[in-house]
Design a protein around this motif. Sequence first.
Motif, PDB file in Angstrom:
ATOM      1  N   ARG A  58      -4.450  -6.057  -4.033  1.00  0.00           N
ATOM      2  CA  ARG A  58      -4.816  -7.450  -4.182  1.00  0.00           C
ATOM      3  C   ARG A  58      -5.770  -7.631  -5.379  1.00  0.00           C
ATOM      4  NH1 ARG A  58      -5.420 -10.854   1.275  1.00  0.00           N
ATOM      5  NH2 ARG A  58      -3.640  -9.527   1.784  1.00  0.00           N
ATOM      6  N   GLY A  83       0.801  -1.225   0.000  1.00  0.00           N
ATOM      7  CA  GLY A  83       0.000   0.000   0.000  1.00  0.00           C
ATOM      8  C   GLY A  83       0.831   1.271   0.000  1.00  0.00           C
ATOM      9  N   HIS A 119      -1.378  -1.870   7.257  1.00  0.00           N
ATOM     10  CA  HIS A 119      -1.385  -2.796   8.395  1.00  0.00           C
ATOM     11  C   HIS A 119       0.000  -3.395   8.590  1.00  0.00           C
ATOM     12  CE1 HIS A 119      -1.452  -6.419   5.891  1.00  0.00           C
ATOM     13  NE2 HIS A 119      -1.316  -7.115   6.999  1.00  0.00           N
ATOM     14  N   ASP A 120       0.830  -3.243   7.564  1.00  0.00           N
ATOM     15  CA  ASP A 120       2.216  -3.722   7.661  1.00  0.00           C
ATOM     16  C   ASP A 120       3.071  -2.911   6.680  1.00  0.00           C
ATOM     17  OD1 ASP A 120       1.608  -4.582   5.115  1.00  0.00           O
ATOM     18  OD2 ASP A 120       2.030  -6.686   5.484  1.00  0.00           O
ATOM     19  N   LYS A 148      -0.545   5.151  -0.245  1.00  0.00           N
ATOM     20  CA  LYS A 148      -1.354   5.186   0.974  1.00  0.00           C
ATOM     21  C   LYS A 148      -0.541   5.798   2.108  1.00  0.00           C
ATOM     22  CE  LYS A 148      -3.696   1.620   2.357  1.00  0.00           C
ATOM     23  NZ  LYS A 148      -4.124   0.222   2.623  1.00  0.00           N
ATOM     24  N   ARG A 168       1.713   2.416  -3.280  1.00  0.00           N
ATOM     25  CA  ARG A 168       0.552   2.941  -3.996  1.00  0.00           C
ATOM     26  C   ARG A 168       0.137   4.317  -3.476  1.00  0.00           C
ATOM     27  NH1 ARG A 168      -1.503  -2.065  -2.555  1.00  0.00           N
ATOM     28  NH2 ARG A 168      -3.259  -1.066  -1.483  1.00  0.00           N
TER      29      ARG A 168
HETATM   30  N1  DCT Z   1      -0.820  -9.726  -2.034  1.00  0.00           N
HETATM   31  C1  DCT Z   1      -1.494 -10.564  -2.889  1.00  0.00           C
HETATM   32  N2  DCT Z   1      -2.147 -11.644  -2.405  1.00  0.00           N
HETATM   33  C2  DCT Z   1      -2.154 -11.895  -1.082  1.00  0.00           C
HETATM   34  C3  DCT Z   1      -1.483 -11.053  -0.197  1.00  0.00           C
HETATM   35  C4  DCT Z   1      -0.820  -9.974  -0.704  1.00  0.00           C
HETATM   36  O1  DCT Z   1      -1.474 -10.355  -4.096  1.00  0.00           O
HETATM   37  N3  DCT Z   1      -2.818 -12.964  -0.634  1.00  0.00           N
HETATM   38  C5  DCT Z   1      -0.090  -8.589  -2.586  1.00  0.00           C
HETATM   39  C6  DCT Z   1      -0.953  -7.408  -2.825  1.00  0.00           C
HETATM   40  C7  DCT Z   1      -0.453  -6.350  -1.920  1.00  0.00           C
HETATM   41  C8  DCT Z   1       0.869  -6.863  -1.392  1.00  0.00           C
HETATM   42  O2  DCT Z   1       0.920  -8.219  -1.698  1.00  0.00           O
HETATM   43  C9  DCT Z   1       1.037  -6.627   0.058  1.00  0.00           C
HETATM   44  O3  DCT Z   1      -0.001  -7.240   0.803  1.00  0.00           O
HETATM   45  P1  DCT Z   1      -0.703  -6.522   2.012  1.00  0.00           P
HETATM   46  O4  DCT Z   1       0.298  -5.920   2.904  1.00  0.00           O
HETATM   47  O5  DCT Z   1      -1.668  -7.493   2.588  1.00  0.00           O
HETATM   48  O6  DCT Z   1      -1.559  -5.413   1.258  1.00  0.00           O
HETATM   49  P2  DCT Z   1      -1.417  -3.849   1.223  1.00  0.00           P
HETATM   50  O7  DCT Z   1      -2.044  -3.442  -0.044  1.00  0.00           O
HETATM   51  O8  DCT Z   1      -0.025  -3.437   1.485  1.00  0.00           O
HETATM   52  O9  DCT Z   1      -2.380  -3.408   2.382  1.00  0.00           O
HETATM   53  P3  DCT Z   1      -2.027  -2.817   3.831  1.00  0.00           P
HETATM   54  O10 DCT Z   1      -1.969  -1.347   3.626  1.00  0.00           O
HETATM   55  O11 DCT Z   1      -3.172  -3.217   4.693  1.00  0.00           O
HETATM   56  O12 DCT Z   1      -0.733  -3.393   4.288  1.00  0.00           O
END
Ligand code: DCT
Length: 404
Positions: free
Chosen positions: A348, A223, A232-233, A228, A226
């Motif tokens: 995702r 995120g 969450h991590d 944001k 992108r």
């Molecule tokens: N991803 C994916 N499929 C998954 C898990 C993750 O394609 N099952 C990809 C998409 C985003 C990236 O990995 C990082 O995952 P997250 O940290 O879960 O998503 P994020 O968009 O970074 O959301 P957040 O801001 O909550 O961390």
Amino acid sequence: TACMEAGRPVDSEMKYRLMVRQLQCEYSGIQNESFIATKVSQYSCQRKTTLNNYNKKFTDAFEVMAENYEFKENEIFCLEFLRASSLLKSLPFSVTRMKDIQGLPCVGDQVRDLIEEIIEEGESSKVKEVLNDERYKAFKQFTSVFGVGVKTSEKWYRMGLRTVEEVKADKTLKLSKMQKAGFLYYEDLVSCVSKAEADAVSLIVKNTVCSFLPDALVTITGGFRRGKNIGHDIDFLITNPGPREDDELLHKVTDLWKKQGLLLYCDIIESTFVKEQLPSRQVDAMDHFQKCFAILKLYQPRVDNSTCTMSKKLGMAEVKDWKAIRVDLVITPFEQYPYALLGWTGSRQFGRDLRRYAAHERKMILDNHGLYDRRKRIFLKAGSEEEIFAHLGLDYVEPWERNA
Ligand code: DCT
Ligand code: MG
């Protein structure tokens, strides 16, 4: 100093684009007329989705519905709402009349009904029902714990447990190492990571990685890439230009953090990648890269010293001057880096649609390691994300336009 930063000046460029978009939408009447609904693609990889969401009222509702279906393991309905949410996020105007959604893809009966209810009533009784549902509320709490998914939630719910406190209090439960850490640092981990915290951790990761591999490329993904400003991590991709690979890098990095007392939790998954293998969709893992799911101890720079000394003088417990932060580190071979970057940048839904587009429109198989052309029976090499979009015959979509 050789430590390179991949990416682009996201911030300034993104702000500029957002400004332009905002100006455009002040003329939303005009925008609305020139907007051609039937030309909107059903694939989010053929749309631009910035963080400027004009339909939050609807997309929040869809996301609650999707999550509830996820908890019920109803993948079809879950996806229907996720796709609708993603579509409305890409619209350059707010939906105010049913006419506004005429001709748009990804709007099935369930979605249409919900939109109608929200337009007419200002809110949805179905969504309210879900938000008040005992099972939904319990699953929402359980899955907010690091290491707890739908399966574990199901088990706890069947045992009659309903809240995180009840789970914590039940000493008969056998928790995984991950879940134990999840409960131990629960408050910090649910409080979300800020952009400032992501920048601070980014410095630590880059410095540590580059102390072992000076030429390494360390890129923040997920995120934050992108645009944001919360997450969450924090997700990082690490690669070493040139042929040299170092299977020990991740171990060296985490060992050092352990010595420095910065590592609160760490689970290293060794690479399971086999070169000869065709791209394959695995159910349980996103890809075969060596990776590490960690919790780092981030010392907070803005600690109020007077509070600290005061509490010491009064014999009170010392003020906690750190925060537990979830960090994912992924190591990729250099030639697969653009594919890994594309996959790990997300969102995702954007990733799902890229793979669906590749399969259904191009007879290609896309994953985080590469792109396979089934007609030509070859793997397509790419040196950048732009080249991957080009292989797929897609217009390039910038990271901050991938918030589908
Ligand atoms: N991803 C994916 N499929 C998954 C898990 C993750 O394609 N099952 C990809 C998409 C985003 C990236 O990995 C990082 O995952 P997250 O940290 O879960 O998503 P994020 O968009 O970074 O959301 P957040 O801001 O909550 O961390
Ligand atoms: Mg993330």
